[in-house]
Write an enzyme that holds these catalytic residues in place. Structure first.
Site, PDB file in Angstrom:
ATOM      1  CD  GLU A  89      -3.153   0.919   1.933  1.00  0.00           C
ATOM      2  OE1 GLU A  89      -3.522  -0.259   2.049  1.00  0.00           O
ATOM      3  OE2 GLU A  89      -3.838   1.890   2.282  1.00  0.00           O
ATOM      4  NE  ARG A  90      -2.466   5.168  -0.131  1.00  0.00           N
ATOM      5  CZ  ARG A  90      -3.477   5.471  -0.928  1.00  0.00           C
ATOM      6  NH1 ARG A  90      -3.281   5.642  -2.221  1.00  0.00           N
ATOM      7  NH2 ARG A  90      -4.687   5.588  -0.453  1.00  0.00           N
TER       8      ARG A  90
ATOM      9  CD  GLU B  81      -8.003   5.849   6.159  1.00  0.00           C
ATOM     10  OE1 GLU B  81      -7.156   4.956   6.006  1.00  0.00           O
ATOM     11  OE2 GLU B  81      -7.856   7.012   5.755  1.00  0.00           O
TER      12      GLU B  81
ATOM     13  NE  ARG C 263      -8.571  12.626   8.060  1.00  0.00           N
ATOM     14  CZ  ARG C 263      -8.152  12.158   6.894  1.00  0.00           C
ATOM     15  NH1 ARG C 263      -8.905  12.309   5.817  1.00  0.00           N
ATOM     16  NH2 ARG C 263      -7.013  11.524   6.791  1.00  0.00           N
TER      17      ARG C 263
ATOM     18  CE  LYS D  67      -1.505   8.252   9.062  1.00  0.00           C
ATOM     19  NZ  LYS D  67      -2.189   8.213   7.765  1.00  0.00           N
TER      20      LYS D  67
ATOM     21  CG  ASP E 274      -3.342  10.772   5.600  1.00  0.00           C
ATOM     22  OD1 ASP E 274      -2.324  10.234   6.072  1.00  0.00           O
ATOM     23  OD2 ASP E 274      -4.133  10.188   4.845  1.00  0.00           O
TER      24      ASP E 274
ATOM     25  CD  GLU F 297       1.878   6.133  11.082  1.00  0.00           C
ATOM     26  OE1 GLU F 297       1.465   5.395  12.006  1.00  0.00           O
ATOM     27  OE2 GLU F 297       1.224   6.324  10.043  1.00  0.00           O
TER      28      GLU F 297
ATOM     29  CD  GLU G 154      -0.780   8.142   1.195  1.00  0.00           C
ATOM     30  OE1 GLU G 154      -0.256   7.773   2.265  1.00  0.00           O
ATOM     31  OE2 GLU G 154      -2.002   8.164   1.005  1.00  0.00           O
TER      32      GLU G 154
ATOM     33  CD1 TRP H 238     -13.349  11.086   0.916  1.00  0.00           C
ATOM     34  CD2 TRP H 238     -12.491   9.886   2.598  1.00  0.00           C
ATOM     35  NE1 TRP H 238     -13.565   9.756   0.638  1.00  0.00           N
ATOM     36  CE2 TRP H 238     -13.049   8.995   1.655  1.00  0.00           C
ATOM     37  CE3 TRP H 238     -11.905   9.354   3.756  1.00  0.00           C
ATOM     38  CZ2 TRP H 238     -13.038   7.601   1.835  1.00  0.00           C
ATOM     39  CZ3 TRP H 238     -11.887   7.977   3.931  1.00  0.00           C
ATOM     40  CH2 TRP H 238     -12.449   7.123   2.985  1.00  0.00           C
TER      41      TRP H 238
HETATM   42  C1  GCU Z   1      -3.610   7.221   4.400  1.00  0.00           C
HETATM   43  C2  GCU Z   1      -3.299   6.303   3.263  1.00  0.00           C
HETATM   44  C3  GCU Z   1      -3.887   4.938   3.435  1.00  0.00           C
HETATM   45  C4  GCU Z   1      -3.474   4.393   4.785  1.00  0.00           C
HETATM   46  C5  GCU Z   1      -3.853   5.371   5.869  1.00  0.00           C
HETATM   47  C6  GCU Z   1      -3.312   4.972   7.218  1.00  0.00           C
HETATM   48  O1  GCU Z   1      -4.941   7.568   4.393  1.00  0.00           O
HETATM   49  O2  GCU Z   1      -3.765   6.867   2.086  1.00  0.00           O
HETATM   50  O3  GCU Z   1      -3.437   4.129   2.404  1.00  0.00           O
HETATM   51  O4  GCU Z   1      -4.073   3.169   5.017  1.00  0.00           O
HETATM   52  O5  GCU Z   1      -3.299   6.626   5.596  1.00  0.00           O
HETATM   53  O6  GCU Z   1      -2.321   5.565   7.607  1.00  0.00           O
HETATM   54  O7  GCU Z   1      -3.845   4.123   7.874  1.00  0.00           O
END
Ligand code: GCU
Length: 843
Positions: A183-184, A308, A357, A381, A386, A408, A414, A563
């Site tokens: 992912e990413r 998510e 958010r 984060k 994000d 984080e 990304e 979002w």
């Molecule tokens: C971002 C990212 C996702 C990831 C998420 C996370 O939104 O686009 O791909 O899963 O962060 O950090 O959980």
């Protein structure tokens, strides 16, 4: 003594490098660099306190390999008997073993876990670790000195700023959609998983990765995606996991995994995953015991819950702390840690002016302070949204006094150009580390909170989302590897300076030539500000397509959805009102002094103005410019800055090996073109929305362009592009098979650069040919999917928009420019425009 290899190689340049060794190349130094110092390279090494296959054994072989590579010398192993008194020797060991075998080591008590002592005095070198891992780190430090021709005498102890220094891989067991199996990830597929549910048979990249991580003192790795797959916990996969742990162990890197909260239901046969249900507790305890029976030094779990779409404790009306503590109790008897992510938020109502958010983390976690078990670390984060190009530090850092925290960071780019744009990240991270929260009115920088110093926490640290893949360059681009290197360095010492880290990395990666050093340093240091300028300045965020690939421009996608990455741009004004008085109240989540500053535009810095305030486009910033003019100017300036990168890099020809030189040249040229795509899309979008022209007359004024749709077309037809601003004049041309677009040039005789904007979508490799009259100027293919690793696009948009430039083309008035396009697959040889550029013009 063997004579030192006479090196024909200048500046540590080795031909045809793949990048697989990263910064650990141990390239030969030139004779001018080693002159007079070779006698000070010890010829033997004595080891104290090693365990079989442990980090000290690794350290010894690494030192021997390094000295052999750099100086062409073989270092012999000294006999244990006279280890303490041997001359011309590197003594390496743990402090404990040194004290038992040799003598008291007064400096030993300065060391914390993983710390080390390094002294080099002529030809006697001492590397003593608080533990074996520390000794390995000391070995890498010594080799880093040698690799940079630093032969000074030193004597110092160094310790980590925090115990948690982990890499987080977002690797999937199965390939997922268009994102491959990471992912990413933009550097190929997983080095751990086979893409069909299992751990790979071939794990040969794992120790190489462990080596890179150890050399920058990363001591843990979570190998699986936070959007977690429960099947990682099945019997076969746990066996595979144990093999991976065996491969990382010699590098002092402990392994952990991400958990799917619903595993007892998904994998076990329970009908619940309620964290307070006895059967669930037992299930996790048993599963954890099973893991530790195979991997006694398993480092722990990483959990993304209720975010998510991921399951979590809130499903059962339990708190996030209940969820975290479930795992904490399971790993506690084994000494494990639970990293519980603060990235928890719900979708929001766009029509609610007060919804935000950015408030979510404090809202979800603030009241739980003190309720987490001691071995839980809340992983936050860096900013409240994000991984955006600019964010303030997350207010959660100031809101948890009785909870351990880790920051984080994202090494995978990304929202920051996906390794196809050079963006050196430490200057961005520095803005967070140096962010002073003013807790209780006292200096409290985020970096001192993370380390546990401000609130007296013993755990804490850093998680870096890495997404290394099978690509030989690890991350997809050689230059982006500086971010991984720097992450480790900053996790050890967050006060370090971005430039000196970069310089060390550059010398180790590309050799000691001053021109190479100067070019890479200045390019890299200019890269994040440039990217911010052409992607989203004034704190508006990276104005990318948040609904699709997070890569190219699409500002409209931020708003009008749930979002919460909103800009709230309308015809008159823009920005999130995060004030307490009139907005979402987010400013008020910070301690008083910071809150007061962000409450008012007068005391909010320009670079966060639109993060905290909703203002008219005509609002005057501290810089004296209006918001809209600052947009226009920044986007031009950013794109202009990166035009130079390609030329600066090209000037290094012959100083960087061909393979890496060509690889980066291609990318930097691509970036130069794509930065113009960004610039134009954003400026056009806000020009439309605000109706306010650019004072400098650049926006919507392209005197050097010829739109493809205005050319004579044969076999091509015109289509509208969506989002419109990602095509010059909103339209492009496409062909179903082959087509030509031609035009008579009206520019005066001279030499020009000819830039062609086209679209390179996935699912086809169209080809194009460019002619002036009958003279073929160049050909190219729509094959970015084979060359660049960014998230692909199926459409004509800001992700696929690409610009290629042919330099120094002779053109006479009345010449015919013709482009032939040949479609392939779903890629219809799309063209947007051609620009005929006199020297020094960027249009
Ligand atoms: C971002 C990212 C996702 C990831 C998420 C996370 O939104 O686009 O791909 O899963 O962060 O950090 O959980």
């Amino acid at each position: 003594m063997k004579p030192i290899l006479l090196l024909s190689v200048l500046f540590g340049l080795v031909s045809g490098e793949t990048g697989i060794d990263g910064w650990l190349r141990y390239a030969p130094l030139s004779s001018s660099h080693v002159k007079g110092h070779v006698g000070n390279i010890p010829s033997t090494i004595a080891v104290l306190g090693s365990t079989k296959g442990g980090p000290l054994d690794t350290a010894v072989s690494e030192i021997r390999k390094g000295i052999h590579g750099i100086f062409g010398r073989t270092v012999k192993i000294a006999s244990k008997k006279n280890a303490c008194h041997a001359s011309n020797t590197i003594i390496i060991g743990t402090v404990e073993a040194f004290e038992a075998a040799c003598s008291d080591f007064p400096s030993g008590n300065q060391l914390k876990e993983d710390g080390f002592w390094l002294s080099t005095s002529h030809n006697s070198v001492k590397i003593l670790g608080q533990n074996e891992r520390g000794a390995l780190y000391g070995a890498f430090e010594y080799l880093s000195m040698l690799g940079q021709a630093n032969f000074s005498n030193v004597a110092y102890a160094t310790n980590p700023s925090a115990p948690i220094r982990w890499a987080n891989q977002w690797d999937n067991l199965n390939a997922s959609g268009t994102h491959g199996s990471i992912e990413r990830g933009y550097g190929g597929s997983s080095i751990f998983f086979d893409g069909v549910g299992h751990i790979k048979d071939d794990l040969s990249r794992v120790p190489l990765y462990g080596r890179l991580l150890a050399s920058v003192r990363i001591n843990g790795i979570v190998i699986s995606n936070v959007n977690a797959d429960a099947t990682l916990l099945n019997k076969d996969n746990l066996e595979g996991l144990s093999e991976i742990a065996d491969l990382f162990r010699p590098w002092g890197v402990r392994v952990g995994i991400s958990l799917n909260f619903a595993s007892p239901q998904l994998l076990g046969d329970l009908d619940t995953f309620d964290p307070l249900d006895e059967s669930v507790v037992t299930w996790w305890t048993d599963k954890t015991d099973e893991i530790y029976s195979q991997i006694p030094d398993f480092v722990g779990y990483l959990v993304k819950a209720n975010s998510e779409g991921q399951p979590g404790p809130i499903t059962y009306n339990r708190t996030l702390a209940d969820g975290a503590n479930l795992f904490a109790k399971a790993v506690e008897p084994h000494g494990g840690i639970v990293m519980f992510r603060a990235f928890v938020y719900d979708k929001l109502d766009w029509n609610d002016w007060h919804a935000d958010r950015a408030n979510a983390a404090v809202e979800f976690f603030g009241d739980l302070d003190g309720e987490f078990d001691d071995n839980v670390v809340v992983q936050i984060k860096y900013g409240p949204i994000d991984f955006q190009v600019r964010e303030p530090a997350s207010p959660l850092f100031a809101n948890l006094r009785k909870t351990s925290m880790a920051i984080e960071l994202q090494i995978t780019q990304e929202y920051l150009g996906q390794q196809c744009h050079l963006v050196y990240l430490p200057p961005l991270w520095r803005t967070i580390f140096d962010f002073d929260m003013r807790v209780d009115g006292k200096e409290s920088k985020a970096q001192d909170i993370i380390t546990g110093n401000v609130f007296n926490r013993t755990l804490g640290g850093y998680a870096g989302v890495v997404n290394v893949g099978t690509n030989q360059t690890w991350l997809g681009s050689h230059l982006s590897l500086s971010n991984l290197y720097a992450f480790g360095r900053l996790a050890w010492n967050p006060a370090e300076d971005s430039v000196s880290i970069l310089e060390d990395w550059t010398r180790l990666t590309f050799g000691l030539d001053d021109g190479v050093l100067e070019t890479i340093t200045s390019m890299s240091m200019a890269s994040w500000p440039a990217y911010e300028n052409y992607s989203g300045n004034l704190g508006i965020q990276t104005l990318t397509d948040i609904l699709y690939t997070h890569y190219g421009p699409n500002p409209a996608s931020q708003d009008n959805n749930g979002w919460g990455q909103w800009t709230r741009a309308n015809g008159q004004s823009i920005g999130m009102d995060r004030t307490v008085s009139n907005g979402t109240g987010n400013a008020g989540q910070y301690p008083n002094e910071v809150a007061a500053a962000y409450e008012l535009p007068e005391t909010t810095p320009d670079n966060l103005m639109l993060w905290f305030h909703h203002v008219p486009y005509t609002f005057k910033l501290h810089s004296g410019k209006t918001v809209i003019q600052s947009f226009y100017d920044a986007h031009h300036k950013g794109a202009e800055t990166v035009q130079d990168f390609q030329f600066a890099w090209a000037a290094l020809k012959g100083k960087v090996d061909k393979e890496r030189f060509e690889h980066e040249l291609y990318r930097l040229r691509y970036q130069a073109g794509h930065s113009i795509v960004w610039r134009d899309a954003i400026n056009e979008f806000y020009r439309n929305l605000s109706g306010i022209p650019d004072e400098a007359g650049r926006v919507r004024h392209h005197p050097y362009r010829i739109e493809a749709e205005s050319m004579k077309l044969d076999g091509y037809s015109i289509i509208a592009v969506e989002p419109a601003e990602t095509a010059s004049n909103y339209t492009a041309i496409v062909t179903n098979s082959t087509g030509t677009a031609s035009t008579k040039l009206k520019f005066k005789d001279g030499r020009y650069d000819v830039a062609v904007n086209y679209y390179d979508v996935i699912g086809g490799r169209s080809s194009w040919e460019l002619y002036i009259n009958t003279r073929k100027i160049g050909t190219w293919k729509g094959d970015m999917e084979d060359k660049l690793g960014h998230a692909p696009s199926d459409f004509l948009d800001g992700h696929s928009a690409t610009r290629i430039t042919f330099r120094d083309v002779k053109i006479s008035k009345g010449d015919t420019l013709l482009i032939k396009g040949k479609a392939d697959g779903i890629e219809q040889a799309p063209l947007d425009y051609v620009a005929i550029l006199p020297e020094g013009v960027i249009d």
